[in-house]
Design a protein around this motif. Structure first.
Motif, PDB file in Angstrom:
ATOM      1  N   ALA A 156       0.828  -1.094  -0.118  1.00 45.21           N
ATOM      2  CA  ALA A 156       0.009   0.032   0.055  1.00 45.21           C
ATOM      3  C   ALA A 156       0.900   1.084   0.128  1.00 45.21           C
ATOM      4  O   ALA A 156       0.468   2.191  -0.612  1.00 45.21           O
ATOM      5  N   ALA A 157       1.818   1.179   0.814  1.00 47.24           N
ATOM      6  CA  ALA A 157       2.809   2.283   0.758  1.00 47.24           C
ATOM      7  C   ALA A 157       3.405   2.634  -0.457  1.00 47.24           C
ATOM      8  O   ALA A 157       3.647   3.771  -1.039  1.00 47.24           O
ATOM      9  N   GLN A 158       4.125   1.549  -1.116  1.00 50.92           N
ATOM     10  CA  GLN A 158       4.702   1.416  -2.421  1.00 50.92           C
ATOM     11  C   GLN A 158       3.831   2.067  -3.449  1.00 50.92           C
ATOM     12  O   GLN A 158       4.171   3.111  -4.208  1.00 50.92           O
ATOM     13  N   ALA A 159       2.656   1.657  -3.416  1.00 50.97           N
ATOM     14  CA  ALA A 159       1.608   1.911  -4.493  1.00 50.97           C
ATOM     15  C   ALA A 159       1.248   3.663  -4.204  1.00 50.97           C
ATOM     16  O   ALA A 159       1.082   4.071  -5.249  1.00 50.97           O
ATOM     17  N   LEU A 160       1.376   3.943  -3.201  1.00 47.35           N
ATOM     18  CA  LEU A 160       1.398   5.410  -3.019  1.00 47.35           C
ATOM     19  C   LEU A 160       2.475   6.473  -3.539  1.00 47.35           C
ATOM     20  O   LEU A 160       2.360   7.592  -3.261  1.00 47.35           O
ATOM     21  N   GLY A 161       3.523   5.476  -3.547  1.00 44.83           N
ATOM     22  CA  GLY A 161       4.707   6.241  -3.976  1.00 44.83           C
ATOM     23  C   GLY A 161       5.537   6.849  -2.751  1.00 44.83           C
ATOM     24  O   GLY A 161       6.271   7.583  -2.849  1.00 44.83           O
ATOM     25  N   VAL A 162       5.329   6.040  -1.631  1.00 42.85           N
ATOM     26  CA  VAL A 162       5.939   6.612  -0.327  1.00 42.85           C
ATOM     27  C   VAL A 162       7.294   5.816  -0.451  1.00 42.85           C
ATOM     28  O   VAL A 162       7.757   4.564  -0.812  1.00 42.85           O
TER      29      VAL A 162
ATOM     30  N   THR B  58       9.031   5.321  -8.220  1.00 43.07           N
ATOM     31  CA  THR B  58       8.121   5.852  -7.251  1.00 43.07           C
ATOM     32  C   THR B  58       7.546   7.097  -7.931  1.00 43.07           C
ATOM     33  O   THR B  58       6.355   7.297  -7.365  1.00 43.07           O
ATOM     34  N   ARG B  61       4.566   5.646  -9.640  1.00 47.63           N
ATOM     35  CA  ARG B  61       3.532   5.194  -8.578  1.00 47.63           C
ATOM     36  C   ARG B  61       2.610   6.284  -7.928  1.00 47.63           C
ATOM     37  O   ARG B  61       1.327   6.104  -7.925  1.00 47.63           O
ATOM     38  N   PHE B  68      -6.741  -2.248  -3.276  1.00 47.81           N
ATOM     39  CA  PHE B  68      -6.526  -3.645  -2.944  1.00 47.81           C
ATOM     40  C   PHE B  68      -7.813  -4.213  -2.227  1.00 47.81           C
ATOM     41  O   PHE B  68      -8.692  -3.596  -1.741  1.00 47.81           O
ATOM     42  N   VAL B  90       4.899  12.378   0.464  1.00 48.61           N
ATOM     43  CA  VAL B  90       5.454  12.127  -0.960  1.00 48.61           C
ATOM     44  C   VAL B  90       5.366  13.387  -1.849  1.00 48.61           C
ATOM     45  O   VAL B  90       6.302  13.701  -2.343  1.00 48.61           O
TER      46      VAL B  90
END
Lengths: 255, 225
Positions: A156-162, B58, B61, B68, B90
């Protein structure tokens, strides 16, 4: 000289006196003679032994701190992408978990001076051995705690670009703490008990003091039992704290 | 797992990906933001090959929201913090601004009264709506939905689908892996039917559901209620 318990009981008649006779006299405050245990002789040494609580706790605390810091670094190495760091951390853990702690202690205390010519004080040798050893265990605890966080959280964090760092600090680690803390508390309890091993290099901890008192009195049982009780109380307190922490964590369990 | 998948999605298009379990639908979706890395092939997003080593994934994304099956809300943060976190970290948006935006999104998904609740205090449908708001907070151009209603109790499916339908109206580019055939038929511009890791059939929803061309699709549709 107070009358010994058991004396009158034994005098009463033939055969084994009833246990109630001993209990009655025990409650009446008489000295216990049965099995040749006499705590009254220990009395002058009590302050000497009690000082050992501080000596033991001091070095356990410093060792735990070293273990925690070094263990965290090792755990981060283990979950890093670098093969070199991972291999180093795994090798370290393997060596320190795969050999006896007492051996590590004695190598550091007797072996290192031979190599460097530096005569190491007992305290330094003790915290070095226990700190380095504990780090191996702590690193496994932290690594396992991090790995136990649901894979979906990372995704979830990766998908948000974190990016990696804030992801670990803000998302993964706060959740890992819940897995880590109870196991960490266990590790520190173990450390406290195992700390008795430093008596072998002459560090004046609880255990060592009990042995010295025993040798002075020509009676070992009382002093050993006394420090046994002290160890148990210390562990009991730590366990209670651990339980409380665990309960607090479960209350805030927001999974 | 996947083999010879080749398709193009236009800006503003809504594509429903359907097919039997294990056909690779989710894997396909997860390749698009590299949660899964394909062994070979090319994926272009806004003309940029995301499998190129020089591409910063990144960055890509940030522009692709994902929802999900099991929500994956951050359990230690409140609903509002869940939504406002990524824009602050971000996109470096100021806290006040991010929170303001999060409140707007919460209103949009109908959960304004839940902003200080923790995820475990929400129902499945509410969790999923928060998850959608969280993804939208990054203002992505593309939204990926990986079986967003599969883990929900039946009575909560509608509230999530309604939010998604609203999103369709805004012209968002959406790829949706779903088992909700009626929704796919009503909301999607195109159906991708996957089976055994291949695109077996693709086309507009009406003709796909009324007159499927392939036997595999016919067989799949015949098994549905």
């Amino acid at each position: 000289m107070p009358e010994k318990i058991g004396g009158s009981c034994l005098r009463q008649g033939k055969g084994k006196p009833p246990i109630s006779c001993f209990l009655r006299e025990l409650i009446a405050g008489k000295e216990v003679l049965i099995m040749n245990v006499d705590f009254s002789k220990l009395q002058p040494y009590v302050p000497f032994i009690l000082t050992g609580i501080w000596t033991t706790l001091k070095f356990v605390f410093v060792s735990a701190l070293i273990g925690l810091l070094l263990g965290t670094v090792l755990a981060l190495m283990k979950i890093s992408k670098s093969r070199l760091l991972k291999a180093f951390a795994d090798g370290y853990t393997s060596i320190f978990r795969g050999t006896p702690l007492i051996l590590q202690l004695i190598i550091i205390y007797y072996g290192v001076p031979q190599l460097t010519g530096y005569d190491m004080p007992e305290f330094l040798a003790a915290i070095a051995a226990f700190g380095l050893n504990s780090a191996a265990y702590v690193s496994e605890i932290i690594r396992a705690g991090i790995m136990a966080v649901d894979k979906g959280q990372r995704e979830a964090a990766q998908a948000l670009g974190v990016p990696y760092r804030p992801m670990m600090l803000d998302i993964i680690l706060p959740q890992a703490v819940k897995n880590i803390l109870p196991a960490l508390m266990n590790e520190f309890i173990t450390l406290t008990k195992e700390s008795a091993i430093v008596s072998t290099i002459g560090y004046l901890d609880l255990m060592r003091r009990a042995q010295i008192v025993g040798a002075n009195l020509y009676r070992n049982f009382e002093a050993l039992l006394f420090v046994g009780l002290i160890y148990w109380v210390m562990v009991f307190i730590m366990t209670s704290i651990g339980r409380r922490v665990e309960r607090r964590l479960r209350q805030s369990d927001i999974g | 797992m996947l083999d010879q998948i080749s398709t193009t999605v236009e800006k503003g298009e809504v594509v429903a990906i359907i097919g039997p379990s294990g056909s690779g639908k989710s894997t396909f979706l997860r390749c698009l933001n590299l949660l899964e890395t394909p062994t070979s092939g090319e994926i272009y997003i806004n003309g940029q090959n995301i499998l190129d080593r020089k591409t910063n994934i990144t960055e890509i994304r940030k522009n692709i929201g994902m929802v999900f099956q099991h929500f994956h809300l951050f359990p230690h943060m409140t609903v509002l913090e869940n939504i406002a976190y990524a824009p602050q970290k971000v996109k470096k948006i100021k806290k006040g601004e991010a929170v303001e935006k999060a409140r707007q999104l919460l209103a949009k998904v109908g959960l304004s009264d839940k902003e200080s609740a923790y995820p475990n205090q929400l129902s499945g449908g509410q969790k999923q709506r928060v998850a959608i708001a969280r993804a939208l907070a990054m203002e992505p151009e593309i939204m990926l939905f990986d079986e967003p209603t599969s883990a929900l109790d039946p009575e909560m499916v509608k509230e999530v689908l309604d939010v998604m339908k609203d999103l369709v109206k805004t012209g968002m580019t959406m790829l949706i892996v779903t088992h909700e055939m009626r929704f796919a038929r009503e909301a999607a511009d195109r159906i991708l039917f996957l089976a055994d890791g291949k695109i077996v059939e693709e086309g507009d929803p009406e003709s796909f559901f009324t007159s499927p061309k392939t036997d595999r699709a016919k067989e799949f549709l015949s098994k549905l209620l």
